[in-house]
Motif scaffolding. Structure first.
Motif, short mmCIF file in Angstrom:
data_model
loop_
_atom_site.label_atom_id
_atom_site.label_comp_id
_atom_site.label_asym_id
_atom_site.label_seq_id
_atom_site.Cartn_x
_atom_site.Cartn_y
_atom_site.Cartn_z
N LEU A 111 0.84 -1.43 -0.23
CA LEU A 111 -0.34 0.11 0.75
C LEU A 111 0.74 0.95 -0.14
CD1 LEU A 111 -1.20 1.22 3.25
CD2 LEU A 111 0.14 -0.56 3.68
N VAL A 112 2.14 2.15 0.81
CA VAL A 112 2.78 1.92 0.63
C VAL A 112 3.57 2.96 -0.67
CG1 VAL A 112 5.20 1.39 1.22
CG2 VAL A 112 4.64 3.24 2.15
N HIS A 119 -4.78 2.20 -2.96
CA HIS A 119 -4.17 2.84 -1.30
C HIS A 119 -5.50 3.09 -0.31
CE1 HIS A 119 -3.36 6.05 1.91
NE2 HIS A 119 -2.24 4.68 1.78
N ARG A 123 -6.13 0.75 2.44
CA ARG A 123 -5.52 1.25 4.04
C ARG A 123 -6.83 0.64 5.08
NH1 ARG A 123 -1.50 5.18 6.37
NH2 ARG A 123 -2.72 5.74 8.02
N PHE A 265 5.10 -6.55 3.72
CA PHE A 265 4.98 -4.98 3.97
C PHE A 265 4.71 -4.72 5.59
CE2 PHE A 265 4.12 -0.33 4.40
CZ PHE A 265 4.98 -0.08 4.11
N ALA A 269 8.10 -3.81 7.26
CA ALA A 269 8.10 -1.60 7.52
C ALA A 269 8.10 -1.58 9.33
CB ALA A 269 6.44 -1.78 7.45
N GLY A 270 7.41 -2.59 10.26
CA GLY A 270 7.87 -2.69 11.72
C GLY A 270 8.67 -2.95 12.28
N THR A 273 13.31 -0.60 11.61
CA THR A 273 12.70 1.10 11.77
C THR A 273 12.47 1.09 13.33
OG1 THR A 273 10.12 0.20 11.34
CG2 THR A 273 11.18 1.60 9.75
N ARG A 321 8.29 10.43 -3.37
CA ARG A 321 6.83 11.29 -4.60
C ARG A 321 7.11 11.83 -5.65
NH1 ARG A 321 5.22 9.01 -0.38
NH2 ARG A 321 3.76 10.20 1.49
N ALA A 371 8.52 11.83 11.96
CA ALA A 371 9.06 10.89 12.08
C ALA A 371 8.45 9.44 10.70
CB ALA A 371 9.52 10.26 12.30
N PHE A 372 7.29 9.65 11.52
CA PHE A 372 5.76 8.64 10.93
C PHE A 372 5.26 9.05 9.40
CE2 PHE A 372 5.60 8.12 15.44
CZ PHE A 372 6.37 6.17 15.44
N GLY A 373 6.67 10.12 8.78
CA GLY A 373 5.01 10.61 7.56
C GLY A 373 4.14 11.61 7.96
N HIS A 377 -0.78 8.71 4.10
CA HIS A 377 0.27 7.72 3.84
C HIS A 377 1.01 7.06 5.85
CE1 HIS A 377 0.49 6.22 -0.14
NE2 HIS A 377 -0.28 6.87 -0.78
N CYS A 379 1.90 6.58 9.46
CA CYS A 379 2.34 5.34 9.65
C CYS A 379 1.40 4.43 10.51
CB CYS A 379 3.98 4.86 10.17
SG CYS A 379 4.30 3.85 11.05
N GLY A 381 1.72 2.07 11.87
CA GLY A 381 1.77 0.49 13.14
C GLY A 381 2.52 2.17 14.07
N ALA A 385 5.25 1.13 16.88
CA ALA A 385 6.21 1.44 17.07
C ALA A 385 6.62 2.17 18.92
CB ALA A 385 6.87 1.89 16.03
C1 HEM Z 1 10.06 3.39 14.72
C2 HEM Z 1 9.57 2.45 13.24
C3 HEM Z 1 8.94 3.32 12.63
C4 HEM Z 1 8.60 4.50 11.87
C5 HEM Z 1 9.82 4.99 12.36
C6 HEM Z 1 8.27 4.19 10.92
C7 HEM Z 1 7.83 5.54 10.04
C8 HEM Z 1 6.64 5.22 8.53
C9 HEM Z 1 7.03 5.98 7.28
C10 HEM Z 1 7.15 7.27 7.59
C11 HEM Z 1 5.82 5.80 6.48
C12 HEM Z 1 5.09 7.08 5.89
C13 HEM Z 1 5.87 5.45 4.52
C14 HEM Z 1 5.00 7.05 3.17
O1 HEM Z 1 4.72 8.03 3.17
O2 HEM Z 1 5.51 7.32 1.73
C15 HEM Z 1 5.14 4.67 7.34
C16 HEM Z 1 4.32 3.87 6.93
C17 HEM Z 1 4.13 2.47 7.12
N1 HEM Z 1 3.97 1.90 8.32
FE1 HEM Z 1 5.54 2.78 9.56
N2 HEM Z 1 7.12 3.06 10.64
C18 HEM Z 1 7.62 2.66 11.96
C19 HEM Z 1 6.72 1.70 12.65
C20 HEM Z 1 5.69 0.51 11.46
C21 HEM Z 1 5.00 -0.93 12.54
C22 HEM Z 1 5.61 -1.06 13.31
C23 HEM Z 1 4.57 -0.92 11.82
C24 HEM Z 1 3.62 -1.47 11.75
C25 HEM Z 1 2.90 -2.99 12.77
C26 HEM Z 1 4.59 0.17 10.12
C27 HEM Z 1 3.77 0.39 9.41
C28 HEM Z 1 3.51 1.30 8.24
C29 HEM Z 1 2.42 0.88 7.30
C30 HEM Z 1 1.83 -0.26 7.02
C31 HEM Z 1 2.79 1.63 6.75
C32 HEM Z 1 2.10 2.69 5.11
C33 HEM Z 1 1.10 3.54 5.32
C34 HEM Z 1 0.46 3.70 3.48
O3 HEM Z 1 1.04 3.68 2.63
O4 HEM Z 1 -1.12 4.23 3.94
N3 HEM Z 1 5.13 0.74 11.20
N4 HEM Z 1 6.07 4.21 8.43
#
Ligand code: HEM
Length: 428
Positions: A111-112, A119, A123, A265, A269-270, A273, A321, A371-373, A377, A379, A381, A385
């Motif tokens: 999905l990302v 998406h 999502r 994914f 993703a988890g 990171t 992007r 950090a999580f965007g 989109h 994050c 999770g 995290a």
């Molecule tokens: C410190 C830990 C983490 C960081 C820094 C992080 C960072 C990110 C970032 C920056 C994005 C956005 C990507 C974008 O917009 O292009 C993202 C998306 C995502 N993350 Fe995390 N992530 C972390 C942990 C996790 C965990 C633990 C999970 C799942 C258990 C997870 C699942 C996802 C998913 C499914 C997306 C996609 C969302 C979408 O595209 O709509 N992440 N993450």
């Protein structure tokens, strides 16, 4: 900048890295020469002087390949928020990079790397699977897991913060989340690292072959897991995999291909990171002993401390992007079909948003880091995290307050994922 560029650069000692270049001419030269495909000496050990130099020259920087690098916070947020103008779809970029293999199929199905409508549909199902119940259920097992790791560390008398703690937590947590049988978890981490490694700006033939095989092995394994779960579903309120298989109640479901690639994914993703959040956080506390002492005195600051670690040394430093129409970013006209790199790590040190950005302040508030965007989109999770970071860092520090570096910490040496391969420490 003293370090040579290497896949793995060593950080000797624990002196704080200088956040800026010594003089203006050096900074200007660094900004002018910046090329993501040829990163400057020292960048992997300490990218922040380069990020500040770029931002001082303007929030949007043209790269030699025609793309742009965004180092200003406001510009990054604007791009994140507008999914219509700034596409996440990677087919055009990944087709020449990967050819027609499984890496292409994987990365373009998760999905990302997709835009609406795919998406939005995927999502909704995935975000719905991370129920409040499934996250609430994690607190106790994660605490027990971390305490078990800390017991083993204590018995050993020393630790590698990565192998013994930071890397051991996420794999178990996501394994629990999807109820992957414990004895089947061993290969997950290596698959995950191989697939994510293939996302680096440049790719060797060996990294590519490694990534292709990892997707094939991972998908084949997950097919057996999904088949077993279909035959014996878990409680959909608690078991994320059952929820993903069943889709929305009375609504949309994921196709088999979407299901397998998006589980891969989520697992990926988890992993790295969150490992990097824990490793970077505990390392930052060693660099900032006064903040370490403050957290020991006020353990209730752990929540804001985790946000600050995420900002200060963001585990994921780069986002991407593609412009779908002519647009303006920070007043600069950019044509359709241009690749943008969102400098998460750079934006998170922007003084316009974060006062004194190169200072670690575990009580920083507000702290609207990227950090999580951000935007559609953001994050999924993020609360998983945060919980892992809070428990792993908080409990390690409380148990071993005098931990100290006992050798060279080894950095991963990657531009996108910032973290360590090992951080050897003594406990007292
Ligand atoms: C410190 C830990 C983490 C960081 C820094 C992080 C960072 C990110 C970032 C920056 C994005 C956005 C990507 C974008 O917009 O292009 C993202 C998306 C995502 N993350 Fe995390 N992530 C972390 C942990 C996790 C965990 C633990 C999970 C799942 C258990 C997870 C699942 C996802 C998913 C499914 C997306 C996609 C969302 C979408 O595209 O709509 N992440 N993450």
């Amino acid at each position: 900048m003293e370090h040579a560029v290497a896949q793995t650069s060593k950080v000797a000692g624990i002196s704080r890295a200088p956040p800026r270049f010594g003089d203006r001419a050096q900074a200007l030269a660094a900004a002018k020469a910046f090329d993501l495909r040829k990163l400057p000496a020292g960048y992997y050990a300490n990218p922040y002087p380069t990020y500040h130099a770029l931002r001082d020259a303007g929030p949007v920087h043209r790269l030699p390949d025609g793309g742009y690098f965004l180092s200003g916070y406001a510009a990054c947020v604007a791009v994140y928020k507008d999914a219509r103008a700034f596409s996440s779809d990677k087919k055009r970029e990944f087709a020449p990079k990967y050819g027609e293999g499984l890496l292409f199929e994987h990365h373009t199905t998760s999905l990302v790397f997709n835009d609406p409508p795919l998406h939005t549909r995927v999502r909704k199902i995935i975000a719905g699977a991370f129920t409040p119940r499934s996250i609430l259920d994690m607190e106790q097992p994660v605490t027990a897991l971390v305490d078990g790791l800390l017991d083993a560390i204590e018995a050993k008398g020393s630790a590698d913060l990565i192998a013994d703690l930071a890397a051991a937590v996420p794999i178990e947590v996501i394994g629990n989340l999807l109820a992957v049988p414990r004895e089947e978890r061993e290969p997950l981490r290596a698959w995950s690292l191989a697939i994510l490694g293939a996302l680096e700006p440049t790719l060797t033939a060996e990294q590519q072959a490694h990534g292709e095989k990892a997707v094939a092995d991972f998908a084949a394994y997950l097919k057996t897991l999904v088949d077993r779960r279909r035959a014996r579903p878990g409680d959909p309120e608690r078991d994320v995999l059952t929820r993903l298989i069943q889709g929305e109640q009375g609504g949309e479901r994921l196709s088999e291909r979407e299901l397998l690639h998006n589980i891969i994914f989520i697992l990926n993703a988890g992993h790295e990171t969150t490992t990097n959040l824990v490793g970077n956080g505990l390392y930052a506390l060693l660099e900032w002993p006064e903040e370490k002492a403050r957290l020991l005195r006020q353990p209730e600051l752990i929540r804001t401390a985790v946000e600050e670690f995420l900002r200060f040394e963001s585990p994921n430093q780069l986002g991407n992007r593609l412009t779908v129409a002519p647009v303006a970013v920070a007043g600069l006209a950019i044509p359709a079909g241009t690749y943008l790199t969102i400098g998460i790590g750079a934006a998170n040190r922007d003084p316009e948003e974060f006062p004194d950005p190169d200072r670690l302040d575990i009580a920083r508030d507000p702290n609207r880091h990227l950090a999580f965007g951000s935007g559609p989109h953001v994050c999924i999770g993020l609360n998983v995290a945060r919980l892992e970071g809070r428990i792993a860092i908080g409990r390690f520090l409380a148990r071993f307050p005098r931990y100290a570096l006992s050798g060279d910490a080894v950095r991963g040496g990657r531009a996108r994922f910032r973290g360590f391969l090992s951080i050897p420490v003594t406990l007292d």
